[in-house]
Design a protein around this motif. Structure first.
Motif, PDB file in Angstrom:
ATOM      1  N   ILE A  70       6.298   6.579   4.621  1.00 61.00           N
ATOM      2  CA  ILE A  70       6.902   6.783   3.774  1.00 61.00           C
ATOM      3  C   ILE A  70       8.595   7.519   3.333  1.00 61.00           C
ATOM      4  O   ILE A  70       9.397   7.190   3.503  1.00 61.00           O
ATOM      5  CB  ILE A  70       7.182   5.764   2.169  1.00 61.00           C
ATOM      6  CG1 ILE A  70       6.164   4.549   2.833  1.00 61.00           C
ATOM      7  CG2 ILE A  70       7.642   5.219   1.110  1.00 61.00           C
ATOM      8  CD1 ILE A  70       4.986   3.890   1.533  1.00 61.00           C
ATOM      9  N   VAL A  86      10.694   0.988   5.145  1.00 55.60           N
ATOM     10  CA  VAL A  86      10.210   0.521   5.784  1.00 55.60           C
ATOM     11  C   VAL A  86       9.650  -1.306   5.771  1.00 55.60           C
ATOM     12  O   VAL A  86       9.307  -1.662   4.684  1.00 55.60           O
ATOM     13  CB  VAL A  86       8.785   0.722   5.050  1.00 55.60           C
ATOM     14  CG1 VAL A  86       7.578   1.468   5.562  1.00 55.60           C
ATOM     15  CG2 VAL A  86       9.458   2.773   5.011  1.00 55.60           C
ATOM     16  N   ILE A 144      11.042  -1.532   0.948  1.00 53.97           N
ATOM     17  CA  ILE A 144       9.788  -1.099   1.477  1.00 53.97           C
ATOM     18  C   ILE A 144       9.722  -2.875   1.723  1.00 53.97           C
ATOM     19  O   ILE A 144       9.618  -3.720   0.616  1.00 53.97           O
ATOM     20  CB  ILE A 144       8.510  -0.976   1.061  1.00 53.97           C
ATOM     21  CG1 ILE A 144       8.024   0.560   0.801  1.00 53.97           C
ATOM     22  CG2 ILE A 144       6.767  -1.365   1.717  1.00 53.97           C
ATOM     23  CD1 ILE A 144       6.930   1.262   0.581  1.00 53.97           C
TER      24      ILE A 144
END
Length: 219
Positions: free
Chosen positions: A212, A103, A136
């Motif tokens: 997520i 992400v 992330i």
């Protein structure tokens, strides 16, 4: 003759100011859900080589700007691979094959929506509520030395941002190559580096978790 020369000099300066103002207007914009990708509370910008912006290398075809997240033509396309630096002497790569889906959060230090998004992500991380199975990474972009929370390196330190960071170039090439038009802007990439989904604008705590989870579900 002296008065004429003075008038010419003053006139020339006025033209320069008008041109600079026109360029500033062209670089600003925005919408109700996200902050403009080239704005902030001021128009001063930095040159590459300054502390808070660095050159980036973009490999691959740039994605078209995001228009409709529900019907995004970029889904399934290979995302550009962006190589660059963080603010602390390291290097960061966004895109390309990886062990996990990723992400990517494109964030601007002066953007109120980005500040809210960062606070929520950090809070979720500290509470152990970030879903597993996805990486992330943040891209610090749209840097404006006259904007709120400048410099962004100190902003991210103050926020206790726990994930890798890539510092975008002075021309914001990283976010432009991913088709970003406002902040915050987020992209889900599968482990092959292909686009799963893109979105622009602030999201709630529950929506962040769901986003997520969507990334992790791609495997």
């Amino acid at each position: 003759m002296k008065k004429n020369r003075t008038a010419l000099i003053v006139g020339g300066l006025v033209v320069v100011v008008i041109v600079a103002a026109a360029l500033a207007v062209l670089l600003t914009g925005g919408d109700d859900e996200s902050d403009a990708s080239s704005g902030g509370s001021g128009q001063a910008t930095l040159e590459e080589g300054d502390l808070e912006v660095y050159p980036v290398s973009v490999t691959g075809e740039w994605l078209a700007p995001l228009e409709d997240p529900a019907n995004d033509a970029a889904v399934g396309a290979s995302a550009p691979v962006v190589d660059g630096q963080d603010y602390w002497g390291g290097t960061t790569t966004v895109g390309g094959p990886s062990d996990n889906p990723t992400v990517v959060y494109f964030l601007a230090h002066w953007c109120p929506h980005c500040n809210t998004e960062v606070d929520e992500i950090v809070s979720l991380h500290e509470a152990g509520e970030i879903p597993g199975g996805a990486d992330i990474v943040a891209v610090s972009t749209g840097v404006n030395s006259d904007g709120e929370n400048y410099p962004p390196s100190q902003w991210l330190d103050f926020k206790d941002w726990p994930y890798p960071v890539l510092a975008d170039s002075a021309d914001s090439e990283a976010v432009q190559s991913y088709g970003g038009s406002g902040f915050p802007f987020s992209v889900i990439l599968d482990s092959e580096g292909d686009v799963v989904a893109r979105q622009s604008g602030s999201t709630s705590r529950d929506q962040i978790v769901a986003w997520i989870e969507l990334a992790a579900a791609t495997g």
